[in-house]
Scaffold this motif. Structure first.
Motif, PDB file in Angstrom:
ATOM      1  N   LEU A  23       0.820  -1.206   0.000  1.00  0.00           N
ATOM      2  CA  LEU A  23       0.000   0.000   0.000  1.00  0.00           C
ATOM      3  C   LEU A  23       0.859   1.264   0.000  1.00  0.00           C
ATOM      4  CD1 LEU A  23      -2.897  -1.082   2.356  1.00  0.00           C
ATOM      5  CD2 LEU A  23      -3.109  -0.383  -0.051  1.00  0.00           C
ATOM      6  N   GLU A  24       1.989   1.226   0.697  1.00  0.00           N
ATOM      7  CA  GLU A  24       2.906   2.365   0.686  1.00  0.00           C
ATOM      8  C   GLU A  24       3.367   2.656  -0.744  1.00  0.00           C
ATOM      9  OE1 GLU A  24       4.959   5.512   2.264  1.00  0.00           O
ATOM     10  OE2 GLU A  24       3.810   4.117   3.490  1.00  0.00           O
ATOM     11  N   MET A  25       3.737   1.629  -1.476  1.00  0.00           N
ATOM     12  CA  MET A  25       4.171   1.803  -2.868  1.00  0.00           C
ATOM     13  C   MET A  25       3.010   2.267  -3.753  1.00  0.00           C
ATOM     14  SD  MET A  25       6.893  -1.265  -3.663  1.00  0.00           S
ATOM     15  CE  MET A  25       5.603  -2.450  -3.879  1.00  0.00           C
ATOM     16  N   LEU A  26       1.858   1.662  -3.572  1.00  0.00           N
ATOM     17  CA  LEU A  26       0.710   2.012  -4.406  1.00  0.00           C
ATOM     18  C   LEU A  26       0.237   3.441  -4.153  1.00  0.00           C
ATOM     19  CD1 LEU A  26      -1.245  -1.348  -4.153  1.00  0.00           C
ATOM     20  CD2 LEU A  26      -0.123  -0.421  -6.193  1.00  0.00           C
ATOM     21  N   LYS A  27       0.202   3.844  -2.890  1.00  0.00           N
ATOM     22  CA  LYS A  27      -0.246   5.203  -2.552  1.00  0.00           C
ATOM     23  C   LYS A  27       0.699   6.263  -3.117  1.00  0.00           C
ATOM     24  CE  LYS A  27      -3.151   6.390   0.038  1.00  0.00           C
ATOM     25  NZ  LYS A  27      -4.430   6.987  -0.278  1.00  0.00           N
ATOM     26  N   ALA A  28       1.952   5.903  -3.342  1.00  0.00           N
ATOM     27  CA  ALA A  28       2.904   6.848  -3.934  1.00  0.00           C
ATOM     28  C   ALA A  28       2.630   7.045  -5.426  1.00  0.00           C
ATOM     29  CB  ALA A  28       4.335   6.344  -3.735  1.00  0.00           C
ATOM     30  N   ASN A  29       1.918   6.102  -6.043  1.00  0.00           N
ATOM     31  CA  ASN A  29       1.683   6.155  -7.486  1.00  0.00           C
ATOM     32  C   ASN A  29       0.222   6.334  -7.889  1.00  0.00           C
ATOM     33  OD1 ASN A  29       4.426   5.616  -8.625  1.00  0.00           O
ATOM     34  ND2 ASN A  29       4.224   3.847  -7.274  1.00  0.00           N
ATOM     35  N   TYR A  30      -0.689   6.076  -6.987  1.00  0.00           N
ATOM     36  CA  TYR A  30      -2.121   6.175  -7.288  1.00  0.00           C
ATOM     37  C   TYR A  30      -2.796   7.001  -6.208  1.00  0.00           C
ATOM     38  CZ  TYR A  30      -1.229   2.209 -10.385  1.00  0.00           C
ATOM     39  OH  TYR A  30      -0.724   1.371 -11.357  1.00  0.00           O
ATOM     40  N   GLU A  97      -8.585   3.565  -8.464  1.00  0.00           N
ATOM     41  CA  GLU A  97      -7.597   3.363  -9.513  1.00  0.00           C
ATOM     42  C   GLU A  97      -6.900   2.003  -9.391  1.00  0.00           C
ATOM     43  OE1 GLU A  97      -5.077   7.014 -10.499  1.00  0.00           O
ATOM     44  OE2 GLU A  97      -5.832   7.429  -8.470  1.00  0.00           O
ATOM     45  N   PHE A  98      -6.725   1.538  -8.155  1.00  0.00           N
ATOM     46  CA  PHE A  98      -6.014   0.284  -7.925  1.00  0.00           C
ATOM     47  C   PHE A  98      -6.619  -0.420  -6.714  1.00  0.00           C
ATOM     48  CE2 PHE A  98      -2.741  -2.777  -7.260  1.00  0.00           C
ATOM     49  CZ  PHE A  98      -2.099  -2.906  -8.479  1.00  0.00           C
ATOM     50  N   VAL A  99      -6.685  -1.753  -6.790  1.00  0.00           N
ATOM     51  CA  VAL A  99      -7.218  -2.552  -5.680  1.00  0.00           C
ATOM     52  C   VAL A  99      -6.165  -3.576  -5.268  1.00  0.00           C
ATOM     53  CG1 VAL A  99      -9.038  -4.124  -4.911  1.00  0.00           C
ATOM     54  CG2 VAL A  99      -9.583  -2.272  -6.518  1.00  0.00           C
ATOM     55  N   LEU A 100      -5.729  -3.489  -4.011  1.00  0.00           N
ATOM     56  CA  LEU A 100      -4.841  -4.505  -3.443  1.00  0.00           C
ATOM     57  C   LEU A 100      -5.736  -5.535  -2.771  1.00  0.00           C
ATOM     58  CD1 LEU A 100      -1.966  -5.488  -2.818  1.00  0.00           C
ATOM     59  CD2 LEU A 100      -2.116  -4.209  -0.675  1.00  0.00           C
ATOM     60  N   VAL A 101      -5.660  -6.776  -3.247  1.00  0.00           N
ATOM     61  CA  VAL A 101      -6.510  -7.843  -2.726  1.00  0.00           C
ATOM     62  C   VAL A 101      -5.655  -8.725  -1.821  1.00  0.00           C
ATOM     63  CG1 VAL A 101      -8.102  -9.712  -3.300  1.00  0.00           C
ATOM     64  CG2 VAL A 101      -7.811  -7.798  -4.898  1.00  0.00           C
ATOM     65  N   CYS A 102      -6.168  -8.992  -0.648  1.00  0.00           N
ATOM     66  CA  CYS A 102      -5.435  -9.756   0.350  1.00  0.00           C
ATOM     67  C   CYS A 102      -6.128 -11.090   0.592  1.00  0.00           C
ATOM     68  CB  CYS A 102      -5.383  -8.934   1.639  1.00  0.00           C
ATOM     69  SG  CYS A 102      -4.462  -9.709   2.945  1.00  0.00           S
ATOM     70  N   GLY A 103      -5.390 -12.176   0.395  1.00  0.00           N
ATOM     71  CA  GLY A 103      -5.943 -13.507   0.596  1.00  0.00           C
ATOM     72  C   GLY A 103      -5.829 -13.961   2.036  1.00  0.00           C
ATOM     73  N   ILE A 104      -6.191 -15.223   2.247  1.00  0.00           N
ATOM     74  CA  ILE A 104      -6.141 -15.835   3.572  1.00  0.00           C
ATOM     75  C   ILE A 104      -5.414 -17.171   3.430  1.00  0.00           C
ATOM     76  CG2 ILE A 104      -8.400 -16.944   3.292  1.00  0.00           C
ATOM     77  CD1 ILE A 104      -8.862 -16.357   6.318  1.00  0.00           C
ATOM     78  N   ALA A 105      -4.660 -17.542   4.446  1.00  0.00           N
ATOM     79  CA  ALA A 105      -3.922 -18.807   4.398  1.00  0.00           C
ATOM     80  C   ALA A 105      -4.892 -19.977   4.262  1.00  0.00           C
ATOM     81  CB  ALA A 105      -3.057 -18.970   5.640  1.00  0.00           C
ATOM     82  N   GLN A 106      -4.623 -20.855   3.321  1.00  0.00           N
ATOM     83  CA  GLN A 106      -5.492 -21.999   3.048  1.00  0.00           C
ATOM     84  C   GLN A 106      -5.726 -22.830   4.308  1.00  0.00           C
ATOM     85  OE1 GLN A 106      -7.005 -22.670   0.212  1.00  0.00           O
ATOM     86  NE2 GLN A 106      -7.746 -24.739   0.581  1.00  0.00           N
ATOM     87  N   GLU A 107      -4.704 -23.010   5.118  1.00  0.00           N
ATOM     88  CA  GLU A 107      -4.846 -23.856   6.308  1.00  0.00           C
ATOM     89  C   GLU A 107      -5.735 -23.222   7.378  1.00  0.00           C
ATOM     90  OE1 GLU A 107      -0.679 -22.797   8.536  1.00  0.00           O
ATOM     91  OE2 GLU A 107      -0.632 -24.014   6.745  1.00  0.00           O
ATOM     92  N   GLU A 108      -6.101 -21.947   7.193  1.00  0.00           N
ATOM     93  CA  GLU A 108      -7.007 -21.305   8.132  1.00  0.00           C
ATOM     94  C   GLU A 108      -8.462 -21.559   7.772  1.00  0.00           C
ATOM     95  OE1 GLU A 108      -6.078 -17.266   9.175  1.00  0.00           O
ATOM     96  OE2 GLU A 108      -3.962 -17.598   8.791  1.00  0.00           O
ATOM     97  N   LEU A 109      -8.680 -22.221   6.646  1.00  0.00           N
ATOM     98  CA  LEU A 109     -10.037 -22.548   6.201  1.00  0.00           C
ATOM     99  C   LEU A 109     -10.201 -24.056   6.154  1.00  0.00           C
ATOM    100  CD1 LEU A 109     -10.267 -20.065   3.202  1.00  0.00           C
ATOM    101  CD2 LEU A 109     -11.335 -19.795   5.432  1.00  0.00           C
TER     102      LEU A 109
END
Length: 163
Positions: A23-30, A97-109
């Motif tokens: 997000l730090e990198m993305l916020k610098a560009n978008y 402008e940009f969406v950072l999508v955050c997954g979840i660890a498979q073993e947590e499901l």
């Protein structure tokens, strides 16, 4: 490219820490960046990220399902889950402008099909950044993980060595 999918390979990958980095990198560009965690287990982490970057994304926009709800839906029909995630992702792309999508660890499901992160990323057509906890992984495990992810646009595998 208007989205990146952060895919933790297992628990302890510090996905929130890596989200802050990206997000730090993305916020610098978008100017308008959204943070989206379709399946969440920790609303406090989302609130922290939102507050840290003063994101105008609402908590309702940032997430879709609690972990238990996602498991229930997938046990009936995984397509329902995927369609809802795609719809919400597309709504965010229309607003940001940009969406950072955050997954979840498979073993947590408690899911018994292919890696949920790869399935979601593939359906969103989002490039994948794999996150691994390197203290317990051999070089072969890391290479294998990169190969498994290669059916998506695999940007990188980040290994955090916490020995």
């Amino acid at each position: 490219m208007r989205s990146i999918y952060l895919a933790p390979a297992q628990k302890g990958c510090d996905v929130t820490l890596f989200s802050l980095f990206f997000l730090e990198m993305l916020k610098a560009n978008y100017e308008k960046v959204a943070y989206f965690c379709p399946i969440t287990k920790d609303v406090n982490a989302l609130e922290f990220v939102r507050g840290f970057f003063d994101l105008d994304t609402t908590l309702e926009e940032m997430t879709l399902y609690e972990r238990d709800d996602a498991e229930t839906i997938v046990s009936k029909d995984e397509n329902i889950l995927l369609e809802a995630i795609i719809q919400k992702h597309n709504a965010l792309l229309a607003k940001y402008e940009f969406v950072l999508v955050c997954g979840i660890a498979q073993e947590e499901l408690n899911l018994f099909f292919e890696d949920i992160n790869l399935l979601i990323a593939k359906n969103l057509a989002a490039p994948v950044v794999s996150l691994m906890h390197g203290a317990e992984e051999s070089e072969m495990d890391i290479e294998y993980h990169a190969v498994v992810n290669s059916h998506n646009t695999h940007l990188a595998t980040i290994v955090r060595d916490a020995k």
